[in-house]
Each structure stands twice: as structure tokens, then as C-alpha cells.
Write an enzyme that holds these catalytic residues in place. Structure first.
Site, PDB file in Angstrom:
ATOM      1  N   SER A 343      39.616  17.285  64.163  1.00 11.19           N
ATOM      2  CA  SER A 343      40.958  16.575  63.865  1.00 11.19           C
ATOM      3  C   SER A 343      40.909  16.474  66.256  1.00 11.19           C
ATOM      4  O   SER A 343      39.808  16.484  66.696  1.00 11.19           O
ATOM      5  CB  SER A 343      41.996  17.211  63.454  1.00 11.19           C
ATOM      6  OG  SER A 343      43.098  16.495  64.115  1.00 11.19           O
ATOM      7  N   ASP A 454      40.415  12.353  58.204  1.00 12.93           N
ATOM      8  CA  ASP A 454      40.125  13.814  58.673  1.00 12.93           C
ATOM      9  C   ASP A 454      40.572  15.062  57.503  1.00 12.93           C
ATOM     10  O   ASP A 454      40.643  14.903  56.952  1.00 12.93           O
ATOM     11  CB  ASP A 454      42.704  14.149  59.020  1.00 12.93           C
ATOM     12  CG  ASP A 454      42.875  14.914  60.895  1.00 12.93           C
ATOM     13  OD1 ASP A 454      41.872  16.585  59.749  1.00 12.93           O
ATOM     14  OD2 ASP A 454      43.018  15.320  61.214  1.00 12.93           O
TER      15      ASP A 454
END
Length: 586
Positions: A343, A454
């Protein structure tokens, strides 16, 4: 008493296992030993056999290995002077669990089962105490402390241009000197006695050889612990004759092998590293630039298992504290040899691996976060993701991960395979986008038909990916030394007032408008927590896989506090300056 080989008693006294014996028992043991010289590559013990003797290394080095069903060889620990092997199989009459091969020309002492039984009758208490403990340690896989001095030998073999051997051997020797006493051996003709003398005086020996299987090259090969092939990025990629010649030598598969790929000083990007990796039987390809001491320093750290890998976790705006941690590492002269992240950690780590200065990373990342994103028809996600993809393409261009001087990877959760996917090849922008696409908020990134989002669903701080043994026949790990993990996520309890019976749009809206105390979850906070549940539950195990962990105190900052980026980065910097000196004490 028969004359004993020179140095044997000293080796026995220094042995972690046998050194505990009284002098009388030790001398009696020495009389029972059969000492023999073995050539590098000679197999001494074979997996599956029941050993009728144990081995004690007097000089040289042995390698433990196993052969997989597909024929590939897995290299395990090395056995150095004073260390023993085979005692458990000999005493328990069990099959050996691995092969043992002479890594270099060595001298070993054999204690047969018959001699061991004879010694046991003469010294039952002393022998039982020592050998029972040795077998226990071996069966429990307890690490053996290496007390005797051992020099490590690197042999630089040019594939086609012998001038590269001199250049790379010299650069490697210079890079090794801060880590220990180092000798660069250019044209010396070494006999066994001279080599043993050098081993006792130095920590590292670097041999310069030529591109032909000359007597000197073969002698250096037999004495090597690791081979460093040297090539120019401008030369043909194919196998060189010297590789084929050395591959025919006994023990070739037991050597750790690397490729140092020399580039011009002004080179902007490395050559096609995956092509070189796939063509040559080496653990890793190390891109070097002429005259760049930091490139040689990184090579030396990898070869000596001192490489520093930094893993940066996700956490929205709190991820700006990664910049402060990286700044502290630079100021304290702690190198970063590999970078991995998820991320926001992947976004910052990718720029750092590209060589972008820290201040510029902060400015570029701030511009990126101000771009916003458009809502879309919620069939795949709430937001379209088009702006993120466009801006990441602009930020990284057509750069592939393999074209970085500093190795990098970004983690993502593979929804198709229900696992973490480590992205260490292909377009850099795509890897960062996948790692920054929370499920439900942004569309999954497609990769070979799989859906990537993610990585925080499973692993927000991908330490395991840095530790992972890569799936290649050459048995290499992505990381090779110290791992520093930085976790900026907040794991406070997510709950509401116990008197609240249900959540609704109306009471949530009223709470926000009247500013009544108490937490009221939004759809974004719910999706964020749902996307982190897996990594939060595994947080302890994840961080335990790192050598050092940092948890910058940024819990007071909202995920979207991008306007306070400089302040958050400074917290990471001050936290790292406090934590790192404590590591050095341990």
C-alpha cells in the site's frame, strides 16, 4: 603413542562437541582416528545410508545438501574445522538425512563405530556425556556455535573478459575490508600450506582468476566457498566456455554461485537481469556500475549475508513516517539493500528503490494524494481507479521492477488464489497500483487472469515475503541478512457505545452533526478494517519474522491526514533515532 597429524589435537580441543573431553580421553580419542585428505567435490556421506563412522573436519570445509525429486540440489549448512557430522546416524544406526560433500580440498578425521565402541568401554561416563548431548543437539537442530577461526574464500571468474576479474576482485576486496581482514590474491600459486596460513591470518580471501580452466583457476575453484562470475552488460548473454569447464568439476553444484554484471558508470538502467539470471546457474545477478563503491558494498553485504532489507507497511497518511525512518537510516549510515512494501509502503518504497531523494518523494507523494478519485457505478468498486492508474503511469513511466539498481517488491492479496502475491517483476506502476487498491473501494488489478488487491487483507507488512526462499533451482532468498520492518497501521479496538442497538444512516448522521462523543463507523472505516482483519490477527507472527521492528507513534493521525505529511515524517525520524541505538546495544 603414535605420532598424530599436525594440528589435530588443537582442532579437537577447539571443537564444540569434543573439546569438553578431558585431556586424557581426548588423546585416546585422537589415537583411534583415521585422518585422510579429500578433494573438493568428493562425496563423503550419502543421504539414506547408515553411517559406520562419524567425521571431524580438521581443515577445509564440508557442505550439507539434499537432492529433490526433480534433481535440483538444496544447499544447507557448512561444516567447518572442529565441527562433526554423522554421529547421530553412527550411534543410533539410523539413515542419514542428507548428503555431505567436501566443499573444498579438506582434511577429515574418521571415527568408526568399532573404534567408538572401544573408546566407550574405556571411558563410558565421559563419552556418554559428550555424545548424548551432541546427538540431542543434532536431533533438535540446535545451532552449532563456531568457535574456530574460518576465513571465507571468494573466487572471481571472468566469463569472457579477463580484465573484469581484476576490476571486480579489487572492488569486492575493498568492499569486504570494513567487515574483516581481507587479502586480494592476484597471481599467487598457492599450495595447501600457504593457503592454510592465509586462512589463519585473514577473514576473507578474494582470488582473481582468468577465463580459462588453467591449473591456477581450477585450484582456486576447489578452495572457493563462493564463485563470483564476472561479465560485462555489453557482452553476449549466453553461457561461456569457462562455465561449462567448471560445471564438469566435482563439487560444482555445491558452490554458491553469483554473477556480477558490470555496466558503464553513466548507465541509467541495468541490463536485462532476468535474461542473465535465466541463462546462468547463479543465485542472483548483481548489477554494478564502474567506479560506484556503493554497488560493490551492496555486493559484499549480499555475499556475506549482511544485506539489509526494509519492509514498509500500509497505513494511509501515516505511511509518511516511512520517509522519516529512511532518513534516519541514511544519517546513521545503515544501508538499504532491498525494499519491499504494501500500500503506502509500496508507493514510498518504489520511489526510494528508484533512487528518488526523500524530500522529492514527499512532494511527489503529496501531489499524488491530492488527485482525488471519481465514484463509479458500484458493480466492481465504489471508485473508478482511473486517476490512480494514470498518475502512477506518469510517476514510474515504462520502468520495470527488474530495471532497478536496488531490488524491490510490492505485495498484494491475490483474491483468485487466496494468498499473498509478491510482485517483483513487470511494470512498476502496476505493482504499486495493485498494492494500493483496497477491495471494494478500487477495482482489482488483473495479472495473468488473477485479481490483485491491497495486500493488507492477509499481510500489511510483508516480512515473510522478504524472508521467502524463491522458487528457483538455485536456492536463493529474496532477503539475505537483516530485516527491518516498519508498521504504521493502528490496531485499536473498533467498537461503538454498548447502549447502541443498531447502526443506521440516521443515527450516524445525527451523531456527526451534533458531535456527540463516541465512535460511529463510516462505510470507509468499515471497509478499511475489513480489509485489514487478516493482517491484524497475524500481526504478532508477522513482526516476529523481522530482526528489528519499528512502530512509529502515529495513531493520532487520521488515514487521510495528508496535509500533515511533514509532521508525520518527522515523527518517524525521531522514533527511528531513538530505536536504532537500542538495536546496536543488542
Amino acid at each position: 603413542m603414535a605420532d598424530l597429524p599436525e594440528g589435530l589435537i588443537e582442532v579437537l580441543r577447539s571443537s564444540l562437541v569434543l573439546g569438553k573431553l578431558d585431556e586424557e580421553v581426548l588423546l585416546d580419542l585422537a589415537q583411534e582416528l583415521e585422518v585422510k585428505s579429500v578433494h573438493g567435490g568428493e562425496q563423503l556421506l550419502r543421504e539414506g545410508d547408515v553411517a559406520d563412522s562419524m567425521l571431524i573436519v580438521v581443515s577445509g570445509r564440508l557442505r550439507v545438501s539434499r537432492r529433490d525429486t526433480d534433481g535440483s540440489v538444496r544447499l544447507y549448512n557448512e561444516i567447518s574445522p572442529g565441527e562433526t557430522t554423522g554421529e547421530a546416524s553412527m550411534i543410533l544406526r539410523q539413515a542419514l538425512f542428507a548428503d555431505v560433500t567436501a566443499l573444498r580440498d579438506s582434511c577429515v578425521a574418521l571415527l568408526t563405530y568399532r573404534s567408538f565402541d572401544s573408546l566407550l568401554q574405556r571411558h563410558p561416563v565421559a563419552l556418554n556425556r559428550v555424545f548424548v548431548n551432541a546427538v540431542y543437539r543434532q536431533l533438535r537442530h540446535v545451532d552449532r556455535l563456531q568457535e574456530a577461526h574460518r576465513a571465507y574464500t571468494f573466487v572471481v571468474v571472468p566469463l569472457r573478459d579477463r580484465r573484469l576479474s581484476a576490476e571486480i576482485a579489487s572492488g569486492l576486496a575493498d568492499a569486504l575490508r570494513p567487515h574483516g581482514r581481507t587479502a586480494l590474491l592476484r597471481h599467487e600459486e598457492l599450495d595447501a600450506a600457504h593457503f592454510d596460513a592465509l586462512e589463519s591470518r585473514f577473514d576473507y580471501l578474494v582470488f582473481e582468476t582468468d577465463d580459462t580452466p588453467s591449473a591456477r583457476t581450477l585450484r582456486a575453484f576447489r578452495q572457493s566457498d563462493q564463485l563470483v562470475f564476472a561479465a560485462s552488460a555489453d557482452e553476449p548473454v549466453g553461457l561461456a566456455p569457462i562455465e561449462a569447464a567448471l560445471a564438469r568439476e566435482a563439487g560444482f553444484v555445491m558452490k554458491r554461485k553469483h554473477l556480477a554484471l558490470m555496466h558503464r558508470a553513466e548507465a541509467e538502467r541495468p541490463a536485462d537481469l532476468p535474461l542473465w539470471q535465466g541463462t546462468h546457474e547463479v543465485e542472483r545477478v548483481y548489477p554494478l556500475r564502474a567506479g560506484r563503491g556503493q554497488d560493490y558494498a551492496r555486493l559484499a553485504r549480499f555475499l556475506t549475508s549482511r544485506a539489509v532489507g526494509v519492509v514498509l507497511g500500509g497505513g494511509g497518511a501515516r505511511g509518511f513516517s516511512h520517509l522519516g525512518v529512511l532518513r534516519a537510516l541514511e544519517e546513521l549510515s545503515i544501508p538499504v539493500d532491498l525494499v519491499g512494501g504494501n500500500s503506502m509502503g509500496a508507493l514510498i518504497g518504489a520511489q526510494y528503490a528508484c533512487g528518488v531523494p526523500l524530500d522529492e518523494i514527499l512532494e511527489r507523494t503529496l501531489r499524488f494524494t491530492r488527485g482525488g478519485e471519481r465514484p463509479t457505478l458500484p458493480l466492481i468498486s465504489l471508485l473508478s481507479g482511473r486517476r490512480l492508474e494514470r498518475d502512477l503511469r506518469r510517476m514510474f513511466g515504462d520502468l520495470d521492477i527488474e530495471q532497478l539498481w536496488c531490488p524491490f517488491f510490492a505485495s498484494a492479496c491475490n483474491l483468485s488464489a487466496a494468498c499473498t502475491t509478491v510482485q517483483d517483476s513487470g511494470p512498476l506502476w502496476r505493482a504499486v497500483l495493485a498494492s494500493n487498491s483496497p477491495a471494494g473501494l478500487l477495482p482489482p488489478v488483473l495479472h495473468h487472469g488473477d485479481l490483485l488487491v491491497d495486500g493488507a487483507i492477509l499481510d500489511n507488512v510483508p516480512v515473510a515475503a522478504m524472508r521467502t526462499r524463491l522458487g528457483t533451482p538455485h536456492e536463493r532468498r529474496r532477503g539475505n541478512g537483516t530485516i527491518i520492518a516498519v508498521d504504521v497501521d493502528v490496531c485499536e479496538r473498533m467498537s461503538v457505545d454498548p447502549q447502541l442497538k443498531h447502526l443506521s444512516v440516521l443515527n450516524t448522521l445525527k451523531g456527526h452533526l451534533t458531535r456527540k462523543p463516541g465512535f460511529r463507523p463510516s462505510i470507509f472505516s468499515i471497509l478499511y478494517r475489513a480489509g485489514h482483519v487478516g493482517s491484524i490477527s497475524m500481526r504478532g507472527r508477522t513482526m516476529a519474522g523481522a530482526d528489528f521492528c519499528m512502530l512509529p507513534p502515529v495513531s493520532g493521525y487520521p488515514l487521510t491526514a495528508y496535509g500533515r505529511a511533514t509532521e508525520i515524517a518527522d515523527i518517524g525520524y525521531r522514533h527511528a533515532l531513538e530505536e536504532i541505538p537500542r538495536w546496536k546495544k543488542t
